[in-house]
Design a protein around this motif. Structure first.
Motif, short mmCIF file in Angstrom:
data_model
loop_
_atom_site.label_atom_id
_atom_site.label_comp_id
_atom_site.label_asym_id
_atom_site.label_seq_id
_atom_site.Cartn_x
_atom_site.Cartn_y
_atom_site.Cartn_z
N ALA A 1 -72.54 57.37 -72.98
CA ALA A 1 -72.33 58.17 -71.77
C ALA A 1 -72.89 59.58 -71.94
CB ALA A 1 -70.84 58.22 -71.44
N THR A 2 -72.63 60.19 -73.08
CA THR A 2 -73.09 61.56 -73.33
C THR A 2 -74.60 61.67 -73.24
OG1 THR A 2 -71.20 62.04 -74.77
CG2 THR A 2 -73.15 63.42 -75.04
N ASN A 3 -75.29 60.64 -73.73
CA ASN A 3 -76.75 60.71 -73.80
C ASN A 3 -77.46 59.95 -72.67
OD1 ASN A 3 -77.22 62.16 -76.49
ND2 ASN A 3 -75.79 60.53 -77.08
N GLY A 4 -76.68 59.30 -71.81
CA GLY A 4 -77.27 58.59 -70.69
C GLY A 4 -78.16 57.43 -71.11
N ILE A 5 -77.73 56.68 -72.14
CA ILE A 5 -78.53 55.59 -72.69
C ILE A 5 -78.06 54.26 -72.11
CG2 ILE A 5 -79.25 54.40 -74.79
CD1 ILE A 5 -80.31 57.26 -74.54
N ASP A 6 -79.00 53.44 -71.67
CA ASP A 6 -78.68 52.09 -71.21
C ASP A 6 -78.12 51.31 -72.39
OD1 ASP A 6 -78.63 49.46 -70.40
OD2 ASP A 6 -80.72 49.39 -69.76
N PRO A 7 -76.91 50.74 -72.27
CA PRO A 7 -76.31 50.00 -73.40
C PRO A 7 -77.21 48.90 -73.94
CG PRO A 7 -74.69 50.32 -71.66
CD PRO A 7 -76.01 50.77 -71.10
N GLY A 8 -78.05 48.32 -73.09
CA GLY A 8 -78.92 47.24 -73.52
C GLY A 8 -79.99 47.67 -74.52
N ARG A 9 -80.19 48.98 -74.68
CA ARG A 9 -81.17 49.47 -75.65
C ARG A 9 -80.60 49.52 -77.07
NH1 ARG A 9 -83.58 55.06 -74.04
NH2 ARG A 9 -84.83 54.60 -75.90
N LEU A 10 -79.28 49.50 -77.21
CA LEU A 10 -78.66 49.62 -78.52
C LEU A 10 -78.41 48.23 -79.12
CD1 LEU A 10 -77.30 51.23 -80.81
CD2 LEU A 10 -75.19 51.19 -79.45
N GLU A 11 -78.96 48.01 -80.33
CA GLU A 11 -78.71 46.78 -81.07
C GLU A 11 -77.88 47.12 -82.31
OE1 GLU A 11 -81.99 44.34 -82.10
OE2 GLU A 11 -82.66 44.05 -80.04
N LEU A 12 -76.79 46.43 -82.48
CA LEU A 12 -75.99 46.58 -83.69
C LEU A 12 -76.35 45.45 -84.65
CD1 LEU A 12 -72.47 47.41 -82.19
CD2 LEU A 12 -74.33 48.97 -82.82
N GLU A 13 -76.75 45.82 -85.85
CA GLU A 13 -77.13 44.83 -86.85
C GLU A 13 -75.98 44.62 -87.83
OE1 GLU A 13 -80.80 45.47 -88.84
OE2 GLU A 13 -81.98 45.62 -86.99
N ILE A 14 -75.57 43.36 -87.94
CA ILE A 14 -74.52 43.03 -88.90
C ILE A 14 -75.05 41.98 -89.87
CG2 ILE A 14 -72.74 43.50 -87.17
CD1 ILE A 14 -72.27 40.41 -87.12
N THR A 15 -74.45 41.91 -91.04
CA THR A 15 -74.76 40.85 -91.99
C THR A 15 -73.60 39.84 -91.99
OG1 THR A 15 -73.70 42.00 -93.84
CG2 THR A 15 -76.06 42.44 -93.46
N GLU A 16 -73.84 38.70 -92.63
CA GLU A 16 -72.80 37.68 -92.64
C GLU A 16 -71.55 38.13 -93.38
OE1 GLU A 16 -74.07 33.48 -93.12
OE2 GLU A 16 -76.05 34.38 -93.26
N SER A 17 -71.66 39.13 -94.25
CA SER A 17 -70.48 39.63 -94.95
C SER A 17 -69.48 40.20 -93.96
CB SER A 17 -70.88 40.70 -95.97
OG SER A 17 -71.51 41.80 -95.32
N LEU B 1 -67.97 44.25 -77.80
CA LEU B 1 -69.18 45.08 -77.81
C LEU B 1 -70.26 44.50 -76.89
CD1 LEU B 1 -69.24 45.86 -81.62
CD2 LEU B 1 -68.74 47.49 -79.78
N LYS B 2 -70.35 43.17 -76.87
CA LYS B 2 -71.34 42.54 -75.98
C LYS B 2 -70.98 42.76 -74.52
CE LYS B 2 -74.02 39.35 -76.47
NZ LYS B 2 -74.88 38.15 -76.60
N GLN B 3 -69.69 42.82 -74.22
CA GLN B 3 -69.27 43.05 -72.84
C GLN B 3 -69.68 44.44 -72.35
OE1 GLN B 3 -65.07 42.21 -72.79
NE2 GLN B 3 -65.36 40.03 -73.21
N ILE B 4 -69.81 45.38 -73.28
CA ILE B 4 -70.30 46.71 -72.92
C ILE B 4 -71.77 46.64 -72.52
CG2 ILE B 4 -70.77 49.04 -73.83
CD1 ILE B 4 -68.40 48.63 -75.73
N GLY B 5 -72.47 45.63 -73.04
CA GLY B 5 -73.89 45.46 -72.74
C GLY B 5 -74.80 45.59 -73.95
#
Length: 264
Positions: free
Chosen positions: A119-135, A151-155
């Motif tokens: 919200a602060t930066n006015g970024i489309d949520p779809g531009r942010l990718e969170l990378e996780i490992t299987e751990s 988190l996916k529901q946020i977009g």
């Protein structure tokens, strides 16, 4: 010897707390390149530490200390806020990937940190990718899957990093709709001559396609590796061949958007 190790670890932990306070941390950006167009379509953010006496330090020297001490959550929240702040200066079609640790997934502040930074930066949520490992998925799986769905529901987009190097990968793919699979560089480095690695990469690419997931190959260092990846349907690549991790100003120049000409 144990006392010396404990003292060294304590020193690093204290330095890390100071690093956050004194703005010694910095994000580097590694290009992610489309195999179809050859254009930069996104980036992965990688943390660096400008230590006052040791100079620029890569994450391999301090991330494990941060995990062990619990400060990784604080570092991770800083990285998210910084990445989304800098995303304002990148072309709007580019996605930006940030790594998330197991402790961070369980942090009560994760969702609010992301929502506020978007919200602060006015970024489309779809531009942010969170990378996780299987751990991340191997501890308290039900909670983790619930958090990822939140988190996916946020977009946001969710990527499974280092795919194929952990445990029960296929069961996770069945239980959670990842947006992207990242093929670990340990498979890519032996392409195209190693029969086993070639077969695994082909299989992951086909699997991802059938599940409507994008595929990114990491660790591309040679033209022959890139050619193989293109031939077998991977969507994006990253590695030293297509671009090393660099500071934001250099990344802006690389993408044709000079820092001084982009509104901050």
């Amino acid at each position: 010897e144990l006392a010396d190790r404990a003292e060294a670890r304590r020193s690093v932990e204290m330095d890390l707390h100071r690093a956050v306070e004194n703005s010694e941390l910095q994000l580097y950006f590694q290009p992610q390149v489309s195999t179809k167009t050859g254009e930069i379509v996104g980036c992965e953010t990688l943390i660096r530490w400008n230590h006052p006496t040791r100079g620029l330090i890569g994450p391999g020297s301090f991330i494990q200390h941060a995990e062990d001490s619990g400060i990784i959550t604080r570092l991770g929240n800083w990285a998210l806020r910084e990445a989304l702040s800098q995303a304002r200066r990148l072309p709007k079609h580019m996605h930006i990937a940030v790594n998330i640790s197991p402790l961070q997934i369980h942090s009560a502040s994760l969702v609010s940190t992301i929502i506020n930074a978007l919200a602060t930066n006015g970024i489309d949520p779809g531009r942010l990718e969170l990378e996780i490992t299987e751990s991340v998925l191997m501890t308290d799986t039900e909670f983790t899957l619930d958090r990822l769905n939140q988190l996916k529901q946020i977009g946001l987009k969710i990527s499974l990093d280092d795919f194929g190097t952990g445990f029960s990968s296929l069961s996770y793919l069945r239980r959670f709709p990842f947006d992207r699979l990242k093929i670990d560089k340990s498979f890519v480095q032996k392409l195209p001559d190693d029969v086993g690695s070639a077969s695994i990469v082909r299989a992951i690419a086909q699997l991802g396609s059938s599940l409507s997931m994008k595929i990114t190959a990491e660790g591309i260092e040679t033209d022959s590796q890139l050619s193989f990846i293109k031939e077998h349907g991977c969507d994006e690549v990253q590695g030293f061949l297509t671009g090393r991790p660099i500071a934001l100003a250099d990344f802006l120049v690389l993408t044709g958007h000079q820092a001084e000409n982009v509104e901050a």
